[in-house]
Motif scaffolding. Structure first.
Motif, mmCIF file in Angstrom:
data_model
loop_
_atom_site.group_PDB
_atom_site.id
_atom_site.type_symbol
_atom_site.label_atom_id
_atom_site.label_comp_id
_atom_site.label_asym_id
_atom_site.label_seq_id
_atom_site.Cartn_x
_atom_site.Cartn_y
_atom_site.Cartn_z
ATOM 1 N N GLU A 66 45.692 -36.174 -60.043
ATOM 2 C CA GLU A 66 45.518 -35.096 -59.700
ATOM 3 C C GLU A 66 46.597 -34.076 -58.950
ATOM 4 N N LYS A 67 45.744 -32.139 -59.200
ATOM 5 C CA LYS A 67 46.880 -31.868 -58.843
ATOM 6 C C LYS A 67 45.943 -30.412 -57.894
ATOM 7 N N MET A 68 46.766 -29.447 -56.998
ATOM 8 C CA MET A 68 46.118 -28.641 -56.401
ATOM 9 C C MET A 68 46.245 -27.401 -57.619
ATOM 10 N N MET A 69 45.492 -26.380 -57.287
ATOM 11 C CA MET A 69 45.670 -25.251 -58.100
ATOM 12 C C MET A 69 45.130 -24.196 -57.539
ATOM 13 N N ASN A 70 45.816 -22.645 -57.435
ATOM 14 C CA ASN A 70 45.663 -22.350 -56.511
ATOM 15 C C ASN A 70 44.895 -21.152 -57.853
ATOM 16 N N GLY A 71 44.006 -19.961 -56.935
ATOM 17 C CA GLY A 71 43.614 -18.882 -57.668
ATOM 18 C C GLY A 71 44.354 -18.583 -58.643
ATOM 19 N N TYR A 72 45.433 -18.201 -58.944
ATOM 20 C CA TYR A 72 46.927 -17.411 -59.671
ATOM 21 C C TYR A 72 46.493 -18.290 -60.751
ATOM 22 N N GLY A 73 46.094 -19.944 -60.955
ATOM 23 C CA GLY A 73 46.212 -21.515 -62.134
ATOM 24 C C GLY A 73 47.947 -21.794 -61.123
ATOM 25 N N GLU A 74 48.408 -21.332 -60.284
ATOM 26 C CA GLU A 74 49.538 -22.343 -60.309
ATOM 27 C C GLU A 74 49.527 -23.248 -59.046
ATOM 28 N N VAL A 75 50.401 -24.707 -60.366
ATOM 29 C CA VAL A 75 50.006 -25.995 -59.436
ATOM 30 C C VAL A 75 50.694 -25.847 -57.882
ATOM 31 N N ILE A 76 50.427 -26.178 -56.394
ATOM 32 C CA ILE A 76 50.796 -26.730 -55.434
ATOM 33 C C ILE A 76 50.719 -28.294 -55.173
ATOM 34 N N TYR A 77 52.117 -28.559 -55.094
ATOM 35 C CA TYR A 77 51.631 -29.714 -55.081
ATOM 36 C C TYR A 77 52.436 -29.534 -53.380
ATOM 37 N N GLY A 78 51.742 -31.521 -53.096
ATOM 38 C CA GLY A 78 51.716 -31.852 -52.162
ATOM 39 C C GLY A 78 52.923 -32.772 -52.165
ATOM 40 N N GLU A 79 53.151 -32.700 -50.502
ATOM 41 C CA GLU A 79 54.516 -33.676 -50.037
ATOM 42 C C GLU A 79 54.624 -35.055 -50.548
ATOM 43 N N GLU A 80 55.853 -35.699 -51.120
ATOM 44 C CA GLU A 80 56.279 -37.176 -51.572
ATOM 45 C C GLU A 80 56.155 -37.605 -50.553
ATOM 46 N N TYR A 81 55.951 -37.229 -49.228
ATOM 47 C CA TYR A 81 56.081 -38.407 -48.166
ATOM 48 C C TYR A 81 55.007 -38.672 -47.962
ATOM 49 N N PHE A 82 54.135 -38.338 -48.817
ATOM 50 C CA PHE A 82 52.544 -38.859 -48.531
ATOM 51 C C PHE A 82 52.594 -40.253 -48.967
ATOM 52 N N SER A 83 52.899 -40.727 -50.006
ATOM 53 C CA SER A 83 53.101 -41.458 -50.481
ATOM 54 C C SER A 83 53.587 -42.461 -49.935
ATOM 55 N N ARG A 84 54.787 -42.283 -49.239
ATOM 56 C CA ARG A 84 55.526 -43.647 -47.933
ATOM 57 C C ARG A 84 54.491 -44.183 -46.408
#
Ligand SMILES: [Zn+2]
Length: 481
Positions: A66-84
């Motif tokens: 799962e990824k997030m993409m902005n209106g330009y098609g660029e991937v927005i990354y989530g913070e890795e600490y969410f998995s901690r």
């Protein structure tokens, strides 16, 4: 040229007069309270970033991830600490857990809370960059003020889920001649299904089920350019030279909760064809008919592109509760702020969801139409707590304040029956003459009832409550037990 406007700030004017004098004794305060409002010199700044496409985000599934993409098609990354583990993040000071019980209470926990919970993760702190929310001087004030704004939403949203909020690294753009930088950015990711999509924050807060373990439900970022003078004291008013940070936070959190549109200037979507937000579903055209009309269903669903001139008609509306149409910002020149806001210029009231904020201007509560808009988006909202205005009771018009004595945490109300002034300044002083609480109440005609201190910050003791406009209205002793 910087845009400088002179306006009468309904809230800031009176409030400033009061707070500047809060060390004087009660009797001189009484006199000062009856002075009328003063003018505020105000420079407007837009709340949001002018490149909206960059902060429009949809969730996609790509290469098994799962990824997030902005209106330009660029991937927005989530913070890795969410998995901690959450407790670990709280211990490290990376994440604040905000619920109606307070910040990090119950500690670090997954314990039951009443109402919703926000898990706010500060990237400045994770990075230890020493700026923004990690600033050695201002960092804690900023984190506290932002937490207080989230706390407000914890108090007013009756759903029982939570939301994972990522506070991206702060940015630093100064006000300079010819440049009025944005105050903040807000991202409300949603799926890219055809039709009207609930944002992730709504889904997580409403259902309690995390739409994505690896992605945040919303992303905010704030501009701490060093010549932007913020007020971080959310229990006090900004001065005429300050921008109110709590107000900016409330505004951006509203966007993150789904108060946002995908509409482009030509009526197409910033996200993808036929993909719009839950907010978009309630837009009305100048004839008060739905702006975006769907046909078909499922994968065959289409959203007809509206007449482009509507988007710059200055005549769009939000189909609010009870048949109320609230003016939507749709100026003759389309901008990133268009369709994403309510419009103060088309209303006698003022909205925190206006597109811009002036110095000295501040809000501690949502306007009724804004609280109702959250209901439209699907939230279960405590409207009277959100707006601090309730219906008038049928009795006791002489007793302005009740219950009295009140129990700590009970919420104290003011009866404004028979009062014809449009706005009333209510100030609560302790017996040493210090301001314990203050608020400008909009008197909406039929006699509103306003809660004093809905967040239950008044300690047990005796207080003097003064309600004033241009004339004396009342002063009364209040006892909190
Ligand atoms: Zn905005």
């Amino acid at each position: 040229m910087e845009k400088v406007e002179v306006s009468v700030n309904k809230e800031g004017g009176i409030m400033k007069t009061m707070t500047q004098n809060n060390r004087r004794n009660y009797f001189s305060l009484l006199v000062i309270a009856f002075c009328s409002s003063s003018s505020v010199y105000s420079q407007e700044l837009n709340y949001d970033h002018p490149d909206k496409k960059k902060f429009t985000s949809t969730v996609i599934f790509q290469n098994g991830e799962e990824k997030m993409m902005n209106g330009y098609g660029e991937v927005i990354y989530g913070e890795e600490y969410f998995s901690r583990p959450l407790a670990e993040r709280v211990d490290l000071g990376y994440t604040y857990v905000v619920s109606s019980r307070g910040v990090n209470y119950p500690e670090k926990s997954n314990e039951e809370n009443t109402g919703v919970r926000f898990n706010i993760t500060f990237k400045d702190v994770i990075l230890g960059n020493g700026t923004g929310f990690d600033d050695p001087t201002y960092g804690s004030q900023r984190r506290d003020a932002l937490s207080a704004a989230f706390r407000y939403f914890s108090d007013i949203i009756n759903n029982s889920g939570q939301a994972d909020v990522q506070i991206d690294p702060s940015f630093f753009q100064n006000i300079s001649p010819g440049s009025t930088p944005p105050l903040a950015t807000s991202v409300a990711p949603s799926n890219a299904s055809r039709g009207f999509n609930d944002c992730l924050a709504f889904r997580h807060l409403n259902s309690g089920t995390d739409p994505s373990n690896s992605l945040p439900d919303g992303i905010l970022s704030f501009n701490f350019g060093n010549n932007i003078n913020y007020n971080y004291d959310y229990s006090g008013a900004p001065t005429n030279s300050q921008y109110d940070f709590y107000t900016v936070a409330i505004h951006e959190i509203m966007h993150m909760l789904g108060f946002t549109s995908y509409c482009n200037a030509d009526g197409t979507s910033q996200a993808a064809n036929n993909v719009f937000t839950a907010f978009d579903e309630f837009l009305l055209n100048p004839s008060y008919s739905p702006l975006l009309v769907t046909s078909g269903s499922g994968s065959g669903l289409t959203v007809a592109v509206p007449q482009a001139s509507y988007l710059t008609s200055n005549d769009l509306w939000f189909d609010n509760l009870n048949g109320v149409s609230t003016p939507v910002y749709a100026p003759s020149t389309f901008s990133a702020a268009s369709i994403d806001h309510f419009d103060n210029l088309r209303s006698t009231d003022k909205f925190v969801m206006n597109y811009s904020l002036s110095k000295g201007e501040y809000y501690r509560y949502l306007h009724q139409d804004e609280a109702n808009a959250l209901v439209r988006l699907g939230y279960d909202i405590n409207i009277s707590m959100a707006t601090a205005v309730e219906d008038l009771p049928q009795s006791n018009s002489d007793a302005r304040i009740y219950p009295n004595p009140a129990t700590s945490g009970e919420g104290v109300k003011i009866n404004l029956q028979g009062v014809n002034k449009p706005e009333i300044l209510v100030v609560v002083y302790d017996m040493l003459g210090r301001v314990s609480y203050s608020k400008v109440v909009m008197n909406k005609g039929s006699g509103p009832l306003t809660a004093i201190d809905p967040h239950n910050n008044l300690a047990p003791g005796m207080y003097i409550v003064i309600g004033s406009s241009k004339d004396e209205l009342f002063n009364q002793k209040l006892v909190i037990e």
